[in-house]
Design an enzyme around this catalytic site. Structure first.
Site, PDB file in Angstrom:
ATOM      1  N   ASN A 482      22.490  43.261 -21.078  1.00  0.00           N
ATOM      2  CA  ASN A 482      21.326  43.735 -21.599  1.00  0.00           C
ATOM      3  C   ASN A 482      20.713  42.713 -22.538  1.00  0.00           C
ATOM      4  OD1 ASN A 482      18.843  45.028 -22.533  1.00  0.00           O
ATOM      5  ND2 ASN A 482      19.576  47.108 -21.882  1.00  0.00           N
ATOM      6  N   ASP A 483      19.911  41.532 -22.315  1.00  0.00           N
ATOM      7  CA  ASP A 483      19.168  40.855 -23.321  1.00  0.00           C
ATOM      8  C   ASP A 483      18.767  41.352 -24.237  1.00  0.00           C
ATOM      9  OD1 ASP A 483      20.296  38.252 -22.187  1.00  0.00           O
ATOM     10  OD2 ASP A 483      18.516  38.103 -20.567  1.00  0.00           O
ATOM     11  N   CYS A 484      18.380  42.514 -24.282  1.00  0.00           N
ATOM     12  CA  CYS A 484      17.647  43.143 -25.220  1.00  0.00           C
ATOM     13  C   CYS A 484      18.206  44.013 -26.091  1.00  0.00           C
ATOM     14  CB  CYS A 484      16.253  43.926 -24.481  1.00  0.00           C
ATOM     15  SG  CYS A 484      15.230  42.841 -23.311  1.00  0.00           S
ATOM     16  N   GLN A 499      16.559  37.299 -29.640  1.00  0.00           N
ATOM     17  CA  GLN A 499      18.099  37.248 -29.314  1.00  0.00           C
ATOM     18  C   GLN A 499      18.825  36.097 -30.311  1.00  0.00           C
ATOM     19  OE1 GLN A 499      15.722  37.000 -26.229  1.00  0.00           O
ATOM     20  NE2 GLN A 499      16.573  39.162 -26.124  1.00  0.00           N
TER      21      GLN A 499
END
Ligand code: GLC
Ligand code: GLC
Length: 810
Positions: A482-484, A499
């Site tokens: 989950n990049d977020c 990020q």
């Protein structure tokens, strides 16, 4: 509501109106030359890399939608129209767009003139062919004009949109007969040019955009077309284009055909010039010579079809469910090819200048692709591993042309290393090719520190072992899948990357999701060690996996579901203790599919919680309740309005994880119910709500909290393609490649009925028929070439080329 229909026999989706809710696109090209083409002829082409070698311009973020493409204009008296409706938008008497596998075909009629355009990239050349047919269906002679139009991009698509002070002076072309050569920057540092040609004598051309369109016009009103006369302009700076004019007389009933070729050509450094300032056209002319006649085009098209016949014969199911067959046999596999080729680089939502190849993305794309062309998967694994660092971490992205890691984004996404094990294990289970593990692969593209691939996998594994937090769970770093979920960033100002801002790689924030991955891929790593004969390392790996398993069952368990993470203050994320974001989908899906908590009864509880708290009619949401406030300590996940993207959207990518998890527990009904909710063929009938293409998956469908609940976004380039194919082909239909051979162990809904399958695997063909007996899971009997065998795995035997397999469930 629908805007078309599936034609399974021809492997096409037939769009019957140009006015789809969003552009519905297709991809042309299989290896180096690619085009995107929409249902109104919008799109663009590039060679290998959508950022660095873009051939034609497209205008993202423009109005109207879908601006710029490869357009044909037909002038019939005072009427000017396009076979794809755009850009002039003259109402057509009939319109049809067939998006097929690697080609698109437009057929339209206006005032008794029928135009069809078949466009595809041939197998063995770096060009796109547009085969145009014009037929006069009236009872009198027609004098028509056909015009073509493409606008060149000055190669670097990023620079092309920004650096006008230079770019407006660099454009250069050469024109020879019917071929326009785009040679901007060829004089100095490039050895490649582009061509646009047609296999007939032309009446005029234009290569200056301003001359063709007229000042202040767009492609919807090119002055030169409306005047019926191109100007033979020769571009010098500004915006070079390529346009042809062909004057045509058609007797009643007569058809004329034209082959337009848009190509990319490279010359060796020492053969760049024909004479001073004149480019060497030999390779271009040779390529054009291959596509002069209709028969040439037919042959190239037949080659493309045969190529796909072969690929799609590797996994083919025949069940009583038409929608499943359609997705499994055609569209899902096709999308897997496209995601393999593109990663997350070029779509109508990925501009081609942003993310290149994603480390985790490409490793996952492999999972749905490796059975199709294992050799290309092998090459990709080596490319990906070459961007790994010596400590096992990796560049998060790399550029397809240079294959170099992207230092803007850098590393520190702590799930990345494990995906390399996932991809490599899938490759070896498919092919049995252990030699890949002995390939010498550099770190960060530096050959002086190269080491066998097996050692890369060890570094991946140890990266997790060596980066654990206070609960003995893996540190999350900048983010995991989950990049977020940015637990170490604390970004409070606009413009800062969620990020990469801030400390980013703290020693406290932990991910239960990575722990689930470690249990799954740690075991796969151990199996590879065993196959290599290193039982000590296998044992060490399994001991580490066991520790992680225990940590997940204790610190990772919330009572009714798995915790998502611990933040930088060691507070739980995804727990009933939280005000918002109490339950996340990822650890439920991944921990259960890894087998965690199955015997302890945790898995059953976790999936029950998913059903109660995250399920909707359009799919399973990523988390609930949605974040209604920005949480500095969580980052981007809480930046999206409720219901969108990672903030409680239906993130299609992890729906198959939950579906697979259900198969692990033997719940065929529920696994299939989840499969159906996001499955394009099932969603087709709500195309007006869903909006994106009904033949491919989108990254996200807006969740229950969103205003536009059910609306798809970001179609095509998503790990959903590979994971859904893994789910339906390996878990639901149950044909799973193991190191020892194919396993047959379906998990289907009770009423699914019997089915048959052909699977080509390691040089043999398996003809499998499954009698389900109304069961959801469990093999009662497996008969292989007449002999009953124990278990579900058909032992691989290189001397057998044909298998007849009867699987009896119940
Ligand atoms: C996008 C990214 C992928 C990421 C996912 C969830 O699909 O490409 O890498 O895992 O979003 O954030
Ligand atoms: C992923 C996510 C997206 C996020 C992006 C950041 O693609 O899906 O929401 O903005 O990563 O790089």
């Amino acid at each position: 509501m629908q805007y078309g229909f599936f034609d399974d026999k021809n492997r096409e989706y037939v769009i019957t109106t140009p006015k789809t809710p969003l552009p519905w696109i297709n991809y042309l090209g299989n290896k180096d030359f690619f085009s995107l083409v929409s249902n109104t002829c919008g799109g663009y082409s590039f060679y290998k890399d959508a950022k660095l070698l873009r051939l034609t311009r497209y205008r993202y973020n423009n109005v109207p939608y879908d601006n710029n493409g490869k357009y044909f204009y037909i002038k019939d008296g005072e009427t000017v129209w396009n076979p794809g409706w755009q850009p002039v938008k003259t109402e057509l008497d009939s319109y049809e767009c067939r998006h097929g596998i690697g080609y698109s075909k437009f057929t339209s009629v206006k005032n008794d003139v029928k135009a069809s355009v078949l466009t595809f990239v041939p197998m063995s050349d770096t060009c796109e062919i547009s085969h145009v047919e014009l037929t006069n269906n009236s009872s009198s002679e027609k004098k028509l004009q056909l015009f073509s139009y493409v606008e060149w991009c000055l190669w670097n698509a990023d620079d092309d949109m920004k650096n006008f002070q230079r770019n407006l002076s660099t454009g250069e072309v050469e024109i020879v007969d019917s071929t326009i050569f785009h040679k901007t920057e060829y004089r100095e540092r490039r050895n490649h040019y582009a061509i646009y040609s047609v296999n007939t004598k032309v009446d005029a051309v234009d290569t200056s955009r301003d001359a063709f369109l007229g000042a202040y016009n767009g492609p919807d009103h090119p002055d030169a077309v409306f005047a019926g006369k191109l100007t033979n302009s020769v571009a010098s700076g500004w915006s070079p284009i390529a346009a042809h004019q062909i004057d045509i007389t058609l007797a009643p009933g007569e058809t004329k055909t034209f082959n337009f070729i848009l190509g990319y050509v490279e010359n060796p450094e020492d053969q760049k010039w024909e004479s001073h300032g004149i480019i060497n056209k030999k390779p271009a002319n040779e390529m054009l010579a291959r596509y002069q006649s209709d028969a040439d085009v037919d042959k190239a098209f037949a080659e493309l079809s045969a190529y796909w016949d072969n690929l799609l014969s590797i996994y083919h199911v025949k069940s009583s469910n038409e929608k499943v067959d359609r997705m499994v046999n055609i569209w899902n596999q096709y999308q897997c090819m496209v995601t393999f080729n593109m990663s997350r680089s070029a779509s109508y939502y990925e501009s081609g200048i942003g993310r290149g190849m994603g480390f985790r993305d490409s490793c996952q794309d492999l999972l749905g692709f490796v059975h199709l062309i294992p050799d290309r998967a092998r090459e990709r694994i080596i490319d990906i591993a070459s961007t790994q660092f010596q400590d096992g971490s990796a560049y998060h992205q790399y550029q397809p042309l240079t294959k170099k890691g992207n230092s803007d984004i850098g590393s520190g996404f702590n799930d990345d290393p494990l995906w390399l094990i996932a991809g490599t294990s899938a490759y070896i289970r498919e092919t049995g090719d252990m030699s890949i593990l002995d390939e010498t692969v550099p770190f960060d593209n530096d050959m002086s520190v190269a080491t066998p691939l097996m050692n890369h996998l060890k570094r991946s594994f140890d990266y997790i072992v060596n980066h654990k937090g206070p609960h003995d769970l893996p540190l999350i770093g900048r983010a995991d899948w989950n990049d977020c979920l940015n637990l170490n960033c604390f970004s409070a100002h606009p413009g800062e990357s969620f990020q990469t801002f801030g400390p980013s790689e703290g020693p406290v924030a932990e991910s239960v999701f990575i722990a689930g991955m470690f249990v799954k891929y740690g075991e796969e790593y151990a199996q590879l060690c065993e196959l290599k004969g290193d039982s000590a390392e296998a044992e060490r790996a399994r001991a580490e996996v066991k520790k992680m398993y225990d940590a997940v069952c204790t610190a990772g368990w919330d009572g009714e579901w798995f915790v998502r993470a611990y933040d930088a203050h060691s507070n739980k994320v995804g727990s009933h203790e939280c005000k918002e974001g109490q339950i996340y989908i990822e650890p439920q899906g991944f921990c259960v599919l890894a087998g965690i908590g199955v015997k302890e009864g945790l898995a059953e509880k976790a999936l029950k919680s998913v059903k109660e708290r995250l399920d909707t009619k359009y799919g399973v949401m990523i988390l609930q309740p949605a974040y209604t406030e920005y949480h500095l300590e969580l980052g981007e996940v809480s930046s999206y309005p409720p219901g969108y993207k990672e903030n409680a959207g239906i993130f299609c990518h992890n729906n198959p994880w939950v579906s697979i998890a259900e198969t692990v527990l033997g719940h065929g009904d529920r696994a299939f119910e989840i499969y159906k909710k996001t499955c394009p063929a099932y969603v087709e009938e709500i195309s007006d709500i869903h909006c994106t293409e009904p033949y491919v998956y989108s990254q996200m469908v807006a969740g229950r909290d969103a205003k536009f609940f059910g609306q798809g976004k970001n179609s095509w380039l998503t790990g959903t393609a590979a994971w859904t194919f893994v789910n339906i082909s390996q878990y639901i239909l149950g044909i799973y490649p193991t190191h020892k051979g194919l396993s047959v162990d379906p998990c289907v809904p009770a009423g699914f009925g019997d089915f048959e399958l052909v699977r080509k695997y390691r040089g043999a063909t398996y003809n499998i028929s499954v009698k389900t007996n109304g069961a959801q899971k469990g093999i009662q009997k497996l008969i292989v070439n007449g002999n009953e065998i124990n278990g579900t795995v058909i032992p691989y035997d290189p001397s057998v080329k044909e298998y007849t397999v009867e699987a009896i469930m119940g």
